[in-house]
Design an enzyme around this catalytic site. Structure first.
Site, mmCIF file in Angstrom:
data_model
loop_
_atom_site.group_PDB
_atom_site.id
_atom_site.type_symbol
_atom_site.label_atom_id
_atom_site.label_comp_id
_atom_site.label_asym_id
_atom_site.label_seq_id
_atom_site.Cartn_x
_atom_site.Cartn_y
_atom_site.Cartn_z
ATOM 1 N N LYS A 70 -20.836 -28.058 1.905
ATOM 2 C CA LYS A 70 -19.692 -27.793 1.024
ATOM 3 C C LYS A 70 -19.784 -28.760 -0.144
ATOM 4 O O LYS A 70 -19.863 -29.966 0.038
ATOM 5 C CB LYS A 70 -18.392 -28.012 1.791
ATOM 6 C CG LYS A 70 -17.155 -27.853 0.955
ATOM 7 C CD LYS A 70 -15.944 -27.665 1.854
ATOM 8 C CE LYS A 70 -14.654 -27.832 1.100
ATOM 9 N NZ LYS A 70 -14.439 -29.202 0.623
ATOM 10 N N LYS A 117 -20.713 -19.355 7.167
ATOM 11 C CA LYS A 117 -20.669 -17.980 6.642
ATOM 12 C C LYS A 117 -21.292 -16.999 7.627
ATOM 13 O O LYS A 117 -22.362 -17.255 8.169
ATOM 14 C CB LYS A 117 -21.416 -17.915 5.305
ATOM 15 C CG LYS A 117 -20.775 -18.772 4.230
ATOM 16 C CD LYS A 117 -21.468 -18.664 2.870
ATOM 17 C CE LYS A 117 -20.745 -19.555 1.864
ATOM 18 N NZ LYS A 117 -21.414 -19.587 0.549
HETATM 19 P P1 ATP Z 1 -9.858 -23.716 -2.275
HETATM 20 O O1 ATP Z 1 -10.819 -23.945 -3.391
HETATM 21 O O2 ATP Z 1 -10.483 -23.021 -1.118
HETATM 22 O O3 ATP Z 1 -8.568 -23.104 -2.717
HETATM 23 P P2 ATP Z 1 -9.456 -26.517 -2.418
HETATM 24 O O4 ATP Z 1 -9.238 -26.384 -3.859
HETATM 25 O O5 ATP Z 1 -8.647 -27.440 -1.604
HETATM 26 O O6 ATP Z 1 -9.425 -25.121 -1.714
HETATM 27 P P3 ATP Z 1 -11.841 -27.588 -1.236
HETATM 28 O O7 ATP Z 1 -11.375 -27.357 0.148
HETATM 29 O O8 ATP Z 1 -12.101 -28.980 -1.673
HETATM 30 O O9 ATP Z 1 -10.965 -26.867 -2.322
HETATM 31 O O10 ATP Z 1 -13.172 -26.787 -1.496
HETATM 32 C C1 ATP Z 1 -13.363 -25.463 -1.138
HETATM 33 C C2 ATP Z 1 -13.913 -24.676 -2.286
HETATM 34 O O11 ATP Z 1 -15.165 -25.201 -2.744
HETATM 35 C C3 ATP Z 1 -14.232 -23.307 -1.900
HETATM 36 O O12 ATP Z 1 -13.148 -22.433 -1.965
HETATM 37 C C4 ATP Z 1 -15.317 -22.932 -2.883
HETATM 38 O O13 ATP Z 1 -14.743 -22.547 -4.113
HETATM 39 C C5 ATP Z 1 -16.064 -24.176 -3.112
HETATM 40 N N1 ATP Z 1 -17.324 -24.341 -2.365
HETATM 41 C C6 ATP Z 1 -17.954 -25.514 -2.198
HETATM 42 N N2 ATP Z 1 -19.102 -25.362 -1.514
HETATM 43 C C7 ATP Z 1 -19.215 -24.065 -1.215
HETATM 44 C C8 ATP Z 1 -20.192 -23.287 -0.512
HETATM 45 N N3 ATP Z 1 -21.297 -23.821 0.012
HETATM 46 N N4 ATP Z 1 -19.958 -21.956 -0.392
HETATM 47 C C9 ATP Z 1 -18.856 -21.396 -0.916
HETATM 48 N N5 ATP Z 1 -17.922 -22.062 -1.595
HETATM 49 C C10 ATP Z 1 -18.083 -23.396 -1.749
#
Ligand code: ATP
Length: 611
Positions: free
Chosen positions: A267, A428
């Site tokens: 991530k 995934k």
């Molecule tokens: P969200 O973006 O899900 O609303 P958030 O802003 O709190 O939540 P984080 O939980 O920090 O964000 O990060 C999640 C987001 O990061 C994912 O929704 C996606 O947009 C992105 N992301 C990062 N790495 C990946 C990955 N390997 N595959 C898909 N998305 C990813």
């Protein structure tokens, strides 16, 4: 190619804005979802009968946060307050002027503080003599266009708002200000407004993030889109697929993968970005549809990324859409970091000394040579992604990716990723389709289990730093942090000038590139190994808590650090350190005196052990 549908016939005239305000006020008090839908539906139909089929002028006032044509006004509450103070006019000492500027602060007399539109309404209604507004919906849209066009030009914007003030009631102004602030508070979700407007509106919006296109292509309620129109399209900003929040237990995530050999991906903590390329032309945009092509480059001769990645694409590719995260490669510490807030400044190519550069980490392929791939499986898309693209290290790379079938597989990857200063994983399902704007159980975030509750959070003082492995540019990349040593009792008590700190932890994770730019501008002093700083007590062993440079406590700052747990270690003076530490936030709201004490850490650790 998707069919192009003729634009709606022109409306006949424009109704007063007050009829839209009447709808807003009804929506605000109506609690029942079904009733709200019916209110909007009959309002739209009435408009269609009376005025015509072009609902764009209305949709952009109902969904201002989706209006790309008026992206920014540069008018947040503070600037709106200043403009109103000038145009009413109010003296700077007038209690109402002070109220407008301090709209957030609750006081005994102000019930409505905290909500700027309401505060403004109360101030305006005391003075305005307008009983019936004379702005039509079209008039208002023109005024808002003028506001957007004159962003940054306070005088012109103030004159435009003067016209709003003279021609609309206090009630109407409350709503106009909500439109400007892009926060309507009518408790109707955008999905509801889209669904009432047209059954395909949300789907079309997800492919293009373009409200005008939605309003104009779907003006006729009897017209339906076909599947091709609901796919991603080149050079249109689609709404990317998102991840589901972490499940309570990792085992629950595994259950959702239904026994498949799932993907375990790193991530990334950057900015979600999509890259579209056709021939020599590139287009980049963010999750919310903000166009970043001007930064990264429209063609090989422009921008901070495009010139370096053109060779990454297989020569058989005519057009392609990629999904991934944009990070910034920090040449000082030689690793990828999130941007932080200073993106534009950080990428300014004229500032050569830091020379940061974007690095695009790709994890998905959505379109290839005229074909949308969103209905194909993740497995299929990933296989093709690797066939189309080769990595150019530091510029365009694949997101780290593994396979697994059990919770144990996830846990061991998590340990690996955390040891490498990662931020978590995304799991995934290999058979999953790509759902635009979707957040389903096919993609699930996994955070280290301790991150939720059990982990330790401590505000520690940054006392020293080490250069990155690159040793370039003299920039700090790892921070050595300490706690105030309150185990030493005696005359130094309460005297921060004499205070001794005890080395505790080193951190190199969680900070953004913008944070580092700020940190590197501090007055660091060289560390003399024979004569380490007096305020700092260091361990007798190892190099973990020995810096290349140090900061005097009065020049320094606190950082909030979170970690899996506190464990014994003789590499730090405290005798303990944190496992998997991660900076959560620079605490510029705290002073050195707020630093955690040795005893706090030791006590909290003992209670943790007992549990
Ligand atoms: P969200 O973006 O899900 O609303 P958030 O802003 O709190 O939540 P984080 O939980 O920090 O964000 O990060 C999640 C987001 O990061 C994912 O929704 C996606 O947009 C992105 N992301 C990062 N790495 C990946 C990955 N390997 N595959 C898909 N998305 C990813």
């Amino acid at each position: 190619a998707p069919a192009t549908y003729p634009a709606p016939p022109q409306n006949v005239g424009s109704p007063p804005f007050s009829i839209l305000v009447a709808l807003f006020e009804k929506l605000q008090v109506e609690r029942r979802q079904e009733r709200r839908k019916r209110l909007i539906d009959s309002w739209f139909n009435h408009w269609r009968e009376e005025k015509g089929y072009d609902l764009y002028p209305v949709l952009r006032l109902m969904l201002p946060q989706k209006d790309r044509e008026r992206a920014v006004y540069g008018l947040k509450e503070k600037n709106l307050a200043k403009a109103y103070i000038k145009l009413i006019p109010l003296g700077m000492k007038d209690p109402d002027a002070i109220r407008l500027l301090n709209w957030k602060k609750p006081t005994d007399r102000d019930r409505s503080s905290g909500d700027f539109p309401t505060v403004l309404y109360e101030v305006v209604s005391k003075r305005s003599s307008v009983i019936e507004g004379s702005l039509t919906v079209d008039d208002l849209n023109e005024l808002l266009d003028e506001l957007a066009k004159n962003m940054g030009n306070k005088d012109v914007q103030s004159r435009v708002l003067q016209r709003v003030y003279n021609r609309s009631t206090p009630d109407e102004q409350r709503w106009i200000v909500r439109v400007i602030l892009k926060d309507m508070q009518i408790s109707v979700k955008e999905t509801t407004i889209f669904a009432v407007f047209h059954p395909d509106a949300q789907d079309l919006y997800n492919t293009c993030s373009d409200l005008k296109k939605v309003a104009w292509e779907l003006w006729d309620p009897s017209y339906r889109l076909n599947a091709a129109d609901k796919a991603v399209q080149l050079f249109h900003a689609f709404a990317p697929m998102l991840c589901k929040r972490p499940t309570k237990k990792i085992e629950d995530t595994v259950k959702q993968m239904q026994g498949s050999n799932f993907f375990i991906e790193e991530k990334l903590d950057g900015e979600r970005m999509q890259l579209h390329r056709r021939g020599n032309e590139y287009f980049y945009c963010s999750r919310k549809g903000k166009d970043y092509t001007y930064l990264y480059g429209k063609h090989i001769g422009a921008g901070s990324l495009t010139p370096f990645i053109d060779d990454a694409f297989d020569s058989r590719i005519d057009d392609i859409i990629l999904d991934g995260e944009m990070l910034v490669w920090d040449p000082v510490s030689e690793r990828n970091l999130p941007f932080g807030t200073l993106k534009t400044a950080a990428l300014d190519r004229s500032k050569k000394e830091h020379n940061p550069r974007p690095c695009f980490k790709v994890f998905d392929l959505l379109h290839l040579n005229g074909q949308s791939l969103i209905h194909r499986s993740t497995e299929f898309r990933k296989k093709n992604l690797r066939a189309c693209l080769s990595e150019i290290p530091g510029r365009i790379e694949f997101t780290a990716e593994y396979r697994g079938t059990t919770a144990g597989d996830i846990r061991s990857r998590m340990d690996e990723i955390m040891a490498n200063r990662g931020e978590g994983l995304v799991i995934k399902h290999p058979a999953s389709k790509y759902v635009l704007n979707g957040r389903n159980m096919d993609w699930i975030k996994v955070k280290p289990e301790y991150m939720d509750n059990l982990g330790e959070t401590v505000d520690v003082l940054v006392v020293a730093g080490n250069y990155g492995s690159g040793k370039r540019g003299g920039g700090v990349s790892t921070l050595i942090c300490a706690v105030l040593d309150d185990r030493i009792i005696g005359e130094t008590e309460n005297d921060l000038d004499e205070a001794k700190y005890s080395s505790f932890v080193r951190i190199g994770t969680g900070l953004s590139f913008a944070d580092y730019v700020w940190i590197r501008s501090k007055p660091w002093k060289p560390w003399d190994p024979k004569n380490p700083p007096e305020f700092l007590q260091i361990s007798k062993r190892g190099t973990e808590d020995k810096g290349d440079v140090y900061l005097e406590p009065e020049d320094s700052f606190l950082v909030k650090v979170k970690a899996a747990e506190v464990v014994p270690s003789d590499l730090y003076h405290l005798g303990f350190t944190m496992r998997f530490p991660r900076a959560i936030q620079i605490r510029d709201d705290l002073t050195v005196a707020d630093c955690a004490c040795a005893n706090d850490v030791l006590v909290s650790m003992r209670t943790e052990r007992k549990r």
